[in-house]
Design a protein around this motif. Structure first.
Motif, PDB file in Angstrom:
ATOM      1  N   LEU A   1       3.024   6.739  -9.571  1.00  0.00           N
ATOM      2  CA  LEU A   1       3.715   5.672  -8.850  1.00  0.00           C
ATOM      3  C   LEU A   1       4.308   4.704  -9.870  1.00  0.00           C
ATOM      4  O   LEU A   1       3.619   4.285 -10.818  1.00  0.00           O
ATOM      5  CB  LEU A   1       2.743   4.916  -7.948  1.00  0.00           C
ATOM      6  N   MET A   2       5.573   4.334  -9.672  1.00  0.00           N
ATOM      7  CA  MET A   2       6.230   3.390 -10.568  1.00  0.00           C
ATOM      8  C   MET A   2       6.984   2.340  -9.768  1.00  0.00           C
ATOM      9  O   MET A   2       7.423   2.594  -8.645  1.00  0.00           O
ATOM     10  CB  MET A   2       7.168   4.114 -11.528  1.00  0.00           C
ATOM     11  N   TYR A   3       7.119   1.159 -10.363  1.00  0.00           N
ATOM     12  CA  TYR A   3       7.879   0.076  -9.750  1.00  0.00           C
ATOM     13  C   TYR A   3       8.654  -0.637 -10.854  1.00  0.00           C
ATOM     14  O   TYR A   3       8.057  -1.071 -11.851  1.00  0.00           O
ATOM     15  CB  TYR A   3       6.942  -0.909  -9.033  1.00  0.00           C
ATOM     16  N   ASP A   4       9.964  -0.721 -10.704  1.00  0.00           N
ATOM     17  CA  ASP A   4      10.823  -1.343 -11.716  1.00  0.00           C
ATOM     18  C   ASP A   4      10.581  -0.746 -13.098  1.00  0.00           C
ATOM     19  O   ASP A   4      10.545  -1.467 -14.101  1.00  0.00           O
ATOM     20  CB  ASP A   4      10.594  -2.858 -11.759  1.00  0.00           C
ATOM     21  N   GLY A   5      10.401   0.570 -13.142  1.00  0.00           N
ATOM     22  CA  GLY A   5      10.260   1.255 -14.416  1.00  0.00           C
ATOM     23  C   GLY A   5       8.898   1.167 -15.054  1.00  0.00           C
ATOM     24  O   GLY A   5       8.687   1.691 -16.164  1.00  0.00           O
ATOM     25  N   GLU A   6       7.930   0.529 -14.390  1.00  0.00           N
ATOM     26  CA  GLU A   6       6.581   0.390 -14.929  1.00  0.00           C
ATOM     27  C   GLU A   6       5.587   1.161 -14.066  1.00  0.00           C
ATOM     28  O   GLU A   6       5.756   1.264 -12.853  1.00  0.00           O
ATOM     29  CB  GLU A   6       6.172  -1.088 -14.972  1.00  0.00           C
ATOM     30  N   LEU A   7       4.551   1.707 -14.708  1.00  0.00           N
ATOM     31  CA  LEU A   7       3.487   2.364 -13.959  1.00  0.00           C
ATOM     32  C   LEU A   7       2.803   1.367 -13.035  1.00  0.00           C
ATOM     33  O   LEU A   7       2.525   0.229 -13.422  1.00  0.00           O
ATOM     34  CB  LEU A   7       2.444   2.944 -14.919  1.00  0.00           C
ATOM     35  N   CYS A   8       2.533   1.784 -11.818  1.00  0.00           N
ATOM     36  CA  CYS A   8       1.850   0.914 -10.865  1.00  0.00           C
ATOM     37  C   CYS A   8       0.363   0.826 -11.174  1.00  0.00           C
ATOM     38  O   CYS A   8      -0.282   1.827 -11.498  1.00  0.00           O
ATOM     39  CB  CYS A   8       2.028   1.425  -9.435  1.00  0.00           C
ATOM     40  N   ASP A   9      -0.168  -0.373 -11.046  1.00  0.00           N
ATOM     41  CA  ASP A   9      -1.610  -0.581 -11.115  1.00  0.00           C
ATOM     42  C   ASP A   9      -2.158  -0.211  -9.733  1.00  0.00           C
ATOM     43  O   ASP A   9      -2.357  -1.055  -8.865  1.00  0.00           O
ATOM     44  CB  ASP A   9      -1.902  -2.038 -11.458  1.00  0.00           C
ATOM     45  N   ALA A  10      -2.356   1.075  -9.528  1.00  0.00           N
ATOM     46  CA  ALA A  10      -2.574   1.622  -8.183  1.00  0.00           C
ATOM     47  C   ALA A  10      -4.041   1.516  -7.771  1.00  0.00           C
ATOM     48  O   ALA A  10      -4.856   2.385  -8.064  1.00  0.00           O
ATOM     49  CB  ALA A  10      -2.113   3.076  -8.135  1.00  0.00           C
ATOM     50  N   ARG A  11      -4.363   0.451  -7.070  1.00  0.00           N
ATOM     51  CA  ARG A  11      -5.740   0.203  -6.632  1.00  0.00           C
ATOM     52  C   ARG A  11      -6.021   0.879  -5.290  1.00  0.00           C
ATOM     53  O   ARG A  11      -5.118   1.210  -4.536  1.00  0.00           O
ATOM     54  CB  ARG A  11      -5.981  -1.296  -6.518  1.00  0.00           C
ATOM     55  N   PHE A  12      -7.305   1.035  -4.985  1.00  0.00           N
ATOM     56  CA  PHE A  12      -7.702   1.599  -3.696  1.00  0.00           C
ATOM     57  C   PHE A  12      -9.105   1.135  -3.358  1.00  0.00           C
ATOM     58  O   PHE A  12      -9.891   0.754  -4.218  1.00  0.00           O
ATOM     59  CB  PHE A  12      -7.640   3.136  -3.723  1.00  0.00           C
ATOM     60  N   SER A  13      -9.413   1.132  -2.059  1.00  0.00           N
ATOM     61  CA  SER A  13     -10.756   0.786  -1.600  1.00  0.00           C
ATOM     62  C   SER A  13     -11.055   1.594  -0.348  1.00  0.00           C
ATOM     63  O   SER A  13     -10.184   2.278   0.191  1.00  0.00           O
ATOM     64  CB  SER A  13     -10.866  -0.717  -1.318  1.00  0.00           C
ATOM     65  N   LYS A  14     -12.286   1.504   0.133  1.00  0.00           N
ATOM     66  CA  LYS A  14     -12.700   2.331   1.262  1.00  0.00           C
ATOM     67  C   LYS A  14     -11.985   1.945   2.556  1.00  0.00           C
ATOM     68  O   LYS A  14     -11.416   2.780   3.237  1.00  0.00           O
ATOM     69  CB  LYS A  14     -14.220   2.232   1.451  1.00  0.00           C
ATOM     70  N   SER A  15     -12.041   0.659   2.923  1.00  0.00           N
ATOM     71  CA  SER A  15     -11.436   0.226   4.188  1.00  0.00           C
ATOM     72  C   SER A  15     -10.905  -1.188   4.037  1.00  0.00           C
ATOM     73  O   SER A  15     -11.661  -2.103   3.695  1.00  0.00           O
ATOM     74  CB  SER A  15     -12.469   0.265   5.319  1.00  0.00           C
ATOM     75  N   CYS A  16      -9.616  -1.376   4.315  1.00  0.00           N
ATOM     76  CA  CYS A  16      -9.017  -2.714   4.176  1.00  0.00           C
ATOM     77  C   CYS A  16      -9.433  -3.632   5.313  1.00  0.00           C
ATOM     78  O   CYS A  16      -9.312  -4.850   5.204  1.00  0.00           O
ATOM     79  CB  CYS A  16      -7.505  -2.614   4.087  1.00  0.00           C
ATOM     80  N   GLY A  17      -9.889  -3.065   6.427  1.00  0.00           N
ATOM     81  CA  GLY A  17     -10.269  -3.883   7.567  1.00  0.00           C
ATOM     82  C   GLY A  17      -9.115  -4.224   8.490  1.00  0.00           C
ATOM     83  O   GLY A  17      -9.263  -4.992   9.434  1.00  0.00           O
ATOM     84  N   GLY A  18      -7.929  -3.639   8.222  1.00  0.00           N
ATOM     85  CA  GLY A  18      -6.799  -3.823   9.111  1.00  0.00           C
ATOM     86  C   GLY A  18      -5.553  -4.362   8.444  1.00  0.00           C
ATOM     87  O   GLY A  18      -4.433  -4.075   8.879  1.00  0.00           O
ATOM     88  N   VAL A  19      -5.712  -5.178   7.378  1.00  0.00           N
ATOM     89  CA  VAL A  19      -4.579  -5.744   6.644  1.00  0.00           C
ATOM     90  C   VAL A  19      -4.858  -5.634   5.149  1.00  0.00           C
ATOM     91  O   VAL A  19      -5.996  -5.853   4.701  1.00  0.00           O
ATOM     92  CB  VAL A  19      -4.326  -7.219   7.033  1.00  0.00           C
ATOM     93  N   LEU A  20      -3.826  -5.326   4.370  1.00  0.00           N
ATOM     94  CA  LEU A  20      -3.993  -5.150   2.929  1.00  0.00           C
ATOM     95  C   LEU A  20      -4.097  -6.495   2.214  1.00  0.00           C
ATOM     96  O   LEU A  20      -3.453  -7.471   2.596  1.00  0.00           O
ATOM     97  CB  LEU A  20      -2.808  -4.369   2.356  1.00  0.00           C
ATOM     98  N   GLU A  21      -4.893  -6.499   1.155  1.00  0.00           N
ATOM     99  CA  GLU A  21      -5.060  -7.697   0.321  1.00  0.00           C
ATOM    100  C   GLU A  21      -4.082  -7.657  -0.849  1.00  0.00           C
ATOM    101  O   GLU A  21      -3.571  -6.586  -1.203  1.00  0.00           O
ATOM    102  CB  GLU A  21      -6.508  -7.772  -0.188  1.00  0.00           C
TER     103      GLU A  21
END
Length: 443
Positions: free
Chosen positions: A215-235
């Motif tokens: 994953l890239m954004y504006d030519g930079e690698l994305c700091d691609a985070r993840f978690s088990k369950s956002c609870g309905g809305v992303l942080e």
């Protein structure tokens, strides 16, 4: 880049370690095999009747070379914390850190990913979900390695992870404290349990189909985070870690109507959201979905989209003192000070008989309120049976989600896969405006 990079993974840190070579390994030109023991003596490694500054074991045959580390702790910050023996491919590098031995597994990124997506989730997950996670894990890892290189080239100081002023202590954890290796093997970075978690043909296909994709954004690698369950809305990223805003890690509803969500930074909206159970991709109890994301030990947690924890006055007072190292006296209140876009608290005031202090960010709050780590910091506090002096006899925490809620929601992504979304659609739902690029090819 036209070759597969290598990664150094710190597995554990113990005064003494036992390990077993399942095939021939080489150290300083000499063959070694079978059971071994190494321990830290006077800041060095005692192995093979001699002291060493460090020891590098390399497989004679890379294709079949593997070793076992005994008694590896998994689930460091979770209620199911335990030890298990784990098997790894690649090289083994022993170093000394803090008068203990750290075994480091040196392995190619793609071999590493075979384990990560089987360790972070079930190896029996759907192909599209595994492909999405392969891209995320690869992106995050390479982004962290790039950050380390940039810091070293600039002779930069590691980010200040604690900001303390009078009556306030704001602390966050990231993987920046790893100096001698790229990432650790537990949830602090990404779960990596070698080939202990059996990789399936589906996992291998997911790696092959996404080989080198990031994953890239504006030519930079994305700091691609993840978690088990956002609870309905992303942080958002900055509410959990460094005060840096990433445009691809912003608030979205975890559902088909991405922009349909309230402003959960407002206390009234957050309270209503957390105490209700609104629709979202990650709102599911379907065993066939959860088993794709949650390994056996994770499935010991039954409630995570919405959950409840109760403490008596004495339990909470003792817990906070033990977990923070600060004696607040009897706890009068836990007050919300600042919430992020998912309703997660990143500043909370602890009002005690002896002391009042604001703490943060989200993980510091979760550590303070649990013997391991509270499911998330998206919670509201109910106080019961308040005495004439204002001290409750019982505190009830009602919360939402599991983990920090930034980036991909693993359970939500599993539901999307079951609904027929492809891995690229899944990724771009959670990483807003990002692109999927091929960094290197297979062969």
């Amino acid at each position: 880049m036209n070759h597969v990079p290598q990664v150094r993974v710190g597995i554990m840190n113990e005064p003494e370690i036992e390990f077993v070579f399942n095939s021939d390994y080489r150290v300083n030109g000499k063959l070694v095999a079978g059971s071994q023991t190494a321990k830290c003596v006077d800041g060095k490694i005692w192995w093979n009747d001699a002291l060493h500054t460090d020891v590098m074991f390399e497989p004679v045959d890379v294709a079949i070379g593997s070793f076992m580390l005994k008694g590896v702790t998994i689930g460091v910050s979770f209620h199911w914390r335990r030890k298990e023996d784990q098997i790894f491919k690649g090289a083994l590098h022993l170093i000394v850190e803090d008068d203990k031995i750290t075994p480091i597994n040196v392995i190619s990124v793609e071999e590493y990913l075979l384990s990560v997506i089987s360790s972070e989730m079930s190896a029996k997950a759907s192909l599209e979900l595994l492909k999405a996670h392969a891209v995320i894990s690869r992106s995050w890892l390479l982004a962290q390695i790039n950050k380390d290189k940039a810091r070293k080239e600039m002779a930069d100081v590691l980010p200040g992870e604690t900001a303390q002023v009078l009556d306030e202590e704001i602390k966050w954890w990231d993987r920046d404290d790893h100096v001698h290796f790229d990432v650790c093997a537990d949830d602090h970075c990404q779960r990596y349990q070698g080939i202990t978690r059996a990789s399936t043909e589906t996992v291998q296909q997911a790696i092959s189909d996404t080989w080198g994709q990031v994953l890239m954004y504006d030519g930079e690698l994305c700091d691609a985070r993840f978690s088990k369950s956002c609870g309905g809305v992303l942080e958002q990223f900055e509410n959990c870690w460094q005060p840096h805003h990433y445009k691809y890690l912003v608030a979205r509803r975890d559902g088909e109507k991405e922009m349909d969500f309230p402003d959960l930074t407002h206390e009234d909206h957050a309270t209503e959201w957390i105490l209700s159970s609104p629709e979202a991709f990650c709102k599911t109890t379907a065993p066939e979905i959860l088993s794709q994301v949650l390994n056996d030990y994770d499935q010991e947690t039954k409630d995570f989209y919405r959950w409840k924890v109760e403490y008596t006055q004495k339990q909470l007072t003792d817990l906070i003192k033990r977990r923070t190292g600060v004696d607040y006296g009897r706890i009068k209140d836990l007050q919300p000070i600042a919430r992020g876009t998912s309703g997660r608290l990143y500043k909370m005031k602890i009002v005690g008989e002896k002391l009042t202090k604001t703490i943060g960010k989200e993980l510091a709050i979760r550590y303070a309120l649990s013997e391991s780590a509270l499911y998330s910091s998206a919670f509201v506090v109910e106080k019961h049976d308040i005495d004439p002096d204002g001290y409750p006899a019982k505190f009830v925490l009602r919360g939402a989600g599991w983990g920090h809620g930034v980036g991909l929601c693993q359970i939500g992504a599993a539901v999307m896969g079951a609904k027929g979304y492809g891995y690229k659609e899944i990724l771009l739902h959670y990483f807003i405006g990002a692109n999927i690029n091929e960094l290197y090819t297979n062969g």
